[in-house]
Design an enzyme around this catalytic site. Sequence first.
Site, mmCIF file in Angstrom:
data_model
loop_
_atom_site.group_PDB
_atom_site.id
_atom_site.type_symbol
_atom_site.label_atom_id
_atom_site.label_comp_id
_atom_site.label_asym_id
_atom_site.label_seq_id
_atom_site.Cartn_x
_atom_site.Cartn_y
_atom_site.Cartn_z
ATOM 1 N N CYS A 1 32.150 14.050 36.581
ATOM 2 C CA CYS A 1 32.301 15.493 36.450
ATOM 3 C C CYS A 1 31.776 16.220 37.696
ATOM 4 O O CYS A 1 32.448 16.226 38.717
ATOM 5 C CB CYS A 1 31.632 15.976 35.169
ATOM 6 S SG CYS A 1 32.311 17.546 34.641
ATOM 7 N N GLU B 1 31.244 8.156 29.812
ATOM 8 C CA GLU B 1 30.120 7.621 29.032
ATOM 9 C C GLU B 1 30.228 7.960 27.545
ATOM 10 O O GLU B 1 29.678 7.270 26.698
ATOM 11 C CB GLU B 1 28.778 8.142 29.600
ATOM 12 C CG GLU B 1 28.483 9.624 29.408
ATOM 13 C CD GLU B 1 29.075 10.538 30.484
ATOM 14 O OE1 GLU B 1 30.019 10.097 31.176
ATOM 15 O OE2 GLU B 1 28.615 11.682 30.613
ATOM 16 N N HIS C 1 33.972 12.667 31.199
ATOM 17 C CA HIS C 1 32.698 11.982 30.936
ATOM 18 C C HIS C 1 32.986 10.638 30.260
ATOM 19 O O HIS C 1 32.974 10.556 29.030
ATOM 20 C CB HIS C 1 31.808 12.855 30.041
ATOM 21 C CG HIS C 1 31.277 14.048 30.756
ATOM 22 N ND1 HIS C 1 30.086 14.035 31.435
ATOM 23 C CD2 HIS C 1 31.794 15.283 30.926
ATOM 24 C CE1 HIS C 1 29.882 15.207 31.989
ATOM 25 N NE2 HIS C 1 30.902 15.995 31.699
ATOM 26 N N LYS D 1 0.834 -1.201 0.000
ATOM 27 C CA LYS D 1 0.000 0.000 0.000
ATOM 28 C C LYS D 1 0.875 1.262 0.000
ATOM 29 O O LYS D 1 0.645 2.201 -0.770
ATOM 30 C CB LYS D 1 -0.919 -0.016 1.226
ATOM 31 C CG LYS D 1 -1.959 1.054 1.194
ATOM 32 C CD LYS D 1 -3.109 0.738 2.108
ATOM 33 C CE LYS D 1 -4.134 1.848 2.040
ATOM 34 N NZ LYS D 1 -5.056 1.805 3.144
HETATM 35 N N1 GLN Z 1 29.406 22.486 36.852
HETATM 36 C C1 GLN Z 1 30.658 21.798 36.901
HETATM 37 C C2 GLN Z 1 31.749 22.529 36.141
HETATM 38 O O1 GLN Z 1 31.454 23.352 35.322
HETATM 39 C C3 GLN Z 1 30.515 20.404 36.374
HETATM 40 C C4 GLN Z 1 30.255 20.348 34.914
HETATM 41 C C5 GLN Z 1 29.757 19.001 34.438
HETATM 42 O O2 GLN Z 1 29.345 18.172 35.223
HETATM 43 N N2 GLN Z 1 29.771 18.793 33.134
HETATM 44 O O3 GLN Z 1 32.898 22.261 36.343
#
Ligand code: GLN
Length: 540
Positions: A384, A515, A513, A226
């Site tokens: 962080c 991740e 980070h 379709k």
């Molecule tokens: N606010 C914190 C800084 O600027 C951590 C930043 C974050 O977790 N990406 O250092």
Amino acid sequence: MPQSAKYIVITGGVLSGLGKGIATASVGHLLSSKLHVVPIKCDGYLNTDPGTMNPIEHGEVFVLDDGGEVDMDFGHYERFLGVTGKSDWNLTMGKVYWRILEKERKGDFLGKTVQLIPHVTNEIKNHFKRVAEMEKPDIVLIEIGGTVGDIENELFIEAVRQLGQEVGQDNIVYIHLTYVPVPASLGEHKTKPTQQSVKLLNERGIRPDIIIARSPKLLTQKVKQKISLFCNIPPEAVISGQDVKTVYEIPILYDEQNLTGLLHKKLKIYSPPKLAKWQKLVDAILHPENEITIAVCGKYTDLHDSYASIIEALIHSGAHLKTRVKLKWIETTKIEQGKLTVEKTLEDIQGVIVPGGFGLRGIEGKIDVIEYCRENNIPFLGICYGMQLAVIEFARNVCGLLGAHTTEAIEEGIDVEHPVICLLPSQKGLKKKGGTMRLGGQDVHIKPKTLAQKIYKSDIIRERFRHRYEVNPEYVEKLENFGMRFSGFEPQENIMQILELPEHPFFMAVQYHPELISKLEKPEPLFYNLVKLAIAKKNE
Ligand code: GLN
């Protein structure tokens, strides 16, 4: 345009939020075994990049190795294609207009009226051309953000129409991702929204070669026929994109319907996908032997897309350990208000993540959670801001520095007696907010005989950063005297990058980070070890 590069353009229709980024990444995955595939994401908004947007509005801000703050779809591209993205591959309308206005002031358009067509569309096409010249890809994979019919992406759609004219129809494939609902009252697929969306695309001069139809249920042959009839494409070019349990199934789902063959034929290319290892990991995700629960404490917990890469990193580690990682989202403001106790909140969990963040809302609740993890041997990963809060907690509760805080609090009117977290020297005096944090890939030096070294099995690793504040070097000695170990650092500026508590089975916090670099085939070691320890805790 370089003759060698072929183009695949992905547009969306009917609804937003259909997973166009994952569909694009899956298409790329199918071709990337032998071909060099470079993804480009076009976003219609006027921000230069998403770096200054609230994650609740736009999902996670993905950070690239080159320091670019880009659309979260780059997370999918990197995870599915194995490429290292570049900030130039995220083209926002903000960047396009910025360049046009710069050129206009320079006098590049002298005597001319600067217009949407051709000047803006040329700027867009020139951008694709520049990326193709720089990267020398076999395939440029262009994803247009939003849905057809949105005012914001009209110029990108016009630009990719023109692109087709320039490179010739043998060198470009247009894929349209739509939605085929199955209304509960009817129980059958309804194709009208797809027909209408394809009409919108046709009005703009683009006839899709392939339609991927997202749907709650597998499309039957009859439904495909379709769509084929009404949308003027062969039935075999209608691909069913039914809901699946894990997004990692999607390349396999497409390949089973011969999407790869269609692309090979249209573009005259050959790159058979390598799916065996991928399939094994997908099987492990679908049929886990264990189950654990990890608590994620954040303030953007209403929109899970804000933590997209953390969710994926846990799935990757879970796949390798044959374990389903369930997430428990914790809004820590509730702990502060006394609506939840930490003990009750962490009752049935085997590990805790305190992710990155900004500002003060919810942080006292996070600090309470960290204290509980430290004192009760609960596997803990701070990321962080999560690392900075772990330092504050330790300074207050172990070193006795009750007034310990981050100087980020000063911005919200708080007096900071012991600034254990302070602004990075390179950040002092910066007024502009966009793209000015300490951003992107950096080397992390790891100290010998530490848990970090055991986990990473290396003296130097590379991870990605996005922060303005750091552990105050003046407090490092005091913190270490009380038993905190800074096991990863940046040698030139002496920035603390990893901390651990040797007395604890797994208390790790990092300024980067982790991740962002985790992949299904290669989970990031910190996440892997967190999940491993959490499994051990469950079996205690
Ligand atoms: N606010 C914190 C800084 O600027 C951590 C930043 C974050 O977790 N990406 O250092």
